[in-house]
Scaffold this motif. Structure first.
Motif, mmCIF file in Angstrom:
data_model
loop_
_atom_site.group_PDB
_atom_site.id
_atom_site.type_symbol
_atom_site.label_atom_id
_atom_site.label_comp_id
_atom_site.label_asym_id
_atom_site.label_seq_id
_atom_site.Cartn_x
_atom_site.Cartn_y
_atom_site.Cartn_z
ATOM 1 N N ALA A 160 0.916 -1.050 0.048
ATOM 2 C CA ALA A 160 0.121 -0.212 -0.026
ATOM 3 C C ALA A 160 1.009 1.123 -0.073
ATOM 4 N N PRO A 161 0.316 2.342 -0.350
ATOM 5 C CA PRO A 161 1.160 3.658 -0.454
ATOM 6 C C PRO A 161 1.846 3.859 0.837
ATOM 7 N N GLY A 162 2.958 4.231 0.740
ATOM 8 C CA GLY A 162 3.722 4.683 2.051
ATOM 9 C C GLY A 162 4.050 3.546 2.883
ATOM 10 N N LYS A 163 3.760 2.211 2.556
ATOM 11 C CA LYS A 163 4.019 0.948 3.369
ATOM 12 C C LYS A 163 4.739 0.116 2.920
ATOM 13 N N GLN A 164 5.346 -0.852 3.659
ATOM 14 C CA GLN A 164 6.224 -1.960 3.226
ATOM 15 C C GLN A 164 5.294 -3.006 2.574
ATOM 16 N N ARG A 165 6.164 -3.708 1.686
ATOM 17 C CA ARG A 165 5.461 -4.910 0.961
ATOM 18 C C ARG A 165 5.433 -5.814 2.063
ATOM 19 N N GLU A 166 4.150 -6.508 2.164
ATOM 20 C CA GLU A 166 3.981 -7.536 3.002
ATOM 21 C C GLU A 166 3.375 -8.899 2.359
ATOM 22 N N LEU A 167 3.685 -9.759 3.094
ATOM 23 C CA LEU A 167 3.060 -11.355 2.500
ATOM 24 C C LEU A 167 1.415 -11.454 2.832
ATOM 25 N N VAL A 168 0.746 -11.746 1.860
ATOM 26 C CA VAL A 168 -0.605 -11.842 1.978
ATOM 27 C C VAL A 168 -0.971 -13.423 2.214
ATOM 28 N N ALA A 169 -0.382 -13.966 1.228
ATOM 29 C CA ALA A 169 -0.704 -15.604 1.188
ATOM 30 C C ALA A 169 0.388 -16.206 0.432
ATOM 31 N N ALA A 170 0.562 -17.596 0.802
ATOM 32 C CA ALA A 170 1.579 -18.506 0.223
ATOM 33 C C ALA A 170 1.363 -19.867 -0.035
ATOM 34 N N ILE A 171 1.729 -20.467 -0.979
ATOM 35 C CA ILE A 171 1.343 -21.695 -1.182
ATOM 36 C C ILE A 171 2.509 -22.849 -1.672
ATOM 37 N N THR A 172 2.721 -23.785 -1.011
ATOM 38 C CA THR A 172 4.059 -24.625 -1.442
ATOM 39 C C THR A 172 3.394 -25.474 -2.654
ATOM 40 N N ASP A 173 4.474 -26.210 -3.248
ATOM 41 C CA ASP A 173 4.086 -26.943 -4.386
ATOM 42 C C ASP A 173 3.417 -28.123 -3.985
ATOM 43 N N GLY A 174 3.197 -28.533 -2.662
ATOM 44 C CA GLY A 174 2.531 -29.561 -2.284
ATOM 45 C C GLY A 174 1.099 -29.094 -1.881
ATOM 46 N N GLY A 175 1.059 -27.992 -1.856
ATOM 47 C CA GLY A 175 -0.433 -27.538 -1.568
ATOM 48 C C GLY A 175 -0.603 -26.923 -0.250
ATOM 49 N N ASP A 176 0.300 -26.922 0.534
ATOM 50 C CA ASP A 176 0.089 -26.301 2.036
ATOM 51 C C ASP A 176 0.143 -24.772 1.886
ATOM 52 N N THR A 177 -0.734 -24.051 2.839
ATOM 53 C CA THR A 177 -1.096 -22.772 2.584
ATOM 54 C C THR A 177 -0.607 -21.888 3.784
ATOM 55 N N ASN A 178 -0.365 -20.627 3.597
ATOM 56 C CA ASN A 178 -0.061 -19.478 4.722
ATOM 57 C C ASN A 178 -0.579 -18.379 4.451
ATOM 58 N N TYR A 179 -1.626 -17.727 5.385
ATOM 59 C CA TYR A 179 -2.070 -16.449 5.254
ATOM 60 C C TYR A 179 -1.499 -15.400 6.147
ATOM 61 N N ALA A 180 -1.583 -14.060 5.936
ATOM 62 C CA ALA A 180 -1.476 -13.103 6.884
ATOM 63 C C ALA A 180 -2.819 -13.106 7.843
ATOM 64 N N ASP A 181 -2.649 -12.725 9.045
ATOM 65 C CA ASP A 181 -3.755 -12.775 9.922
ATOM 66 C C ASP A 181 -5.145 -11.721 9.372
ATOM 67 N N ASP A 182 -4.844 -10.824 9.028
ATOM 68 C CA ASP A 182 -5.930 -9.861 8.409
ATOM 69 C C ASP A 182 -6.781 -10.564 7.183
ATOM 70 N N VAL A 183 -6.221 -11.448 6.665
ATOM 71 C CA VAL A 183 -6.970 -12.012 5.263
ATOM 72 C C VAL A 183 -7.490 -13.508 5.550
ATOM 73 N N LYS A 184 -7.105 -13.909 6.649
ATOM 74 C CA LYS A 184 -7.541 -15.316 7.063
ATOM 75 C C LYS A 184 -9.215 -15.419 6.898
ATOM 76 N N GLY A 185 -9.636 -16.202 6.288
ATOM 77 C CA GLY A 185 -11.191 -16.386 6.276
ATOM 78 C C GLY A 185 -11.849 -15.549 5.057
ATOM 79 N N ARG A 186 -11.135 -14.783 4.402
ATOM 80 C CA ARG A 186 -11.589 -13.852 3.496
ATOM 81 C C ARG A 186 -10.830 -14.240 1.904
ATOM 82 N N PHE A 187 -9.753 -14.520 2.033
ATOM 83 C CA PHE A 187 -8.903 -14.595 0.991
ATOM 84 C C PHE A 187 -8.406 -16.113 0.661
ATOM 85 N N THR A 188 -8.430 -16.905 -0.442
ATOM 86 C CA THR A 188 -7.904 -18.385 -0.585
ATOM 87 C C THR A 188 -6.906 -18.229 -1.699
ATOM 88 N N ILE A 189 -5.740 -19.059 -1.543
ATOM 89 C CA ILE A 189 -4.762 -19.076 -2.369
ATOM 90 C C ILE A 189 -4.881 -20.135 -2.732
#
Length: 120
Positions: A40-69
């Motif tokens: 976002a403007p004036g902010k650092q780049r941050e991780l939103v969500a990630a997925i391994t080649d095996g399908g394991d996922t990881n989400y930032a706390d503020d997008v959990k339940g709203r975003f799906t990778i």
């Protein structure tokens, strides 16, 4: 040459949904971890969500339940389904992937970014 091309950004009202896509092209042997970051403007780049080649996922706390990778390994494409969007989700969203090319060690690559604006 590896390229990551994002698509799907745009303007959406609060509470709305968007789907981002990131297609990886080039001489790819394997795509390992793939993810979405935002800045976002004036902010650092941050991780939103990630997925391994095996399908394991990881989400930032503020997008959990709203975003799906998710990812389609056959198409070397990663997706980010975003719902219940809030104005604070407004940012440039970047795709990131760790890619191995033939006869080269793996390396991280970034897409050019796609703007997501949540506003009424």
């Amino acid at each position: 040459q590896v390229q990551l091309v994002e698509s799907g950004g745009g303007l959406v009202q609060p509470g709305g949904s968007l789907r981002l896509s990131c297609a990886v092209s080039g001489s790819i042997v394997q795509a390992y971890n793939m993810g979405w970051y935002r800045q976002a403007p004036g902010k650092q780049r941050e991780l939103v969500a990630a997925i391994t080649d095996g399908g394991d996922t990881n989400y930032a706390d503020d997008v959990k339940g709203r975003f799906t990778i998710s990812r389609d390994n056959a198409k070397n494409t990663v997706y980010l389904e975003m719902s219940s969007l809030k104005p604070e989700d407004t940012a440039v969203y970047y795709c990131n992937a760790r890619i191995r090319q033939y006869l080269r060690p793996s390396d991280y690559y970034w897409g050019q970014g796609t703007q997501v604006t949540v506003s009424s």
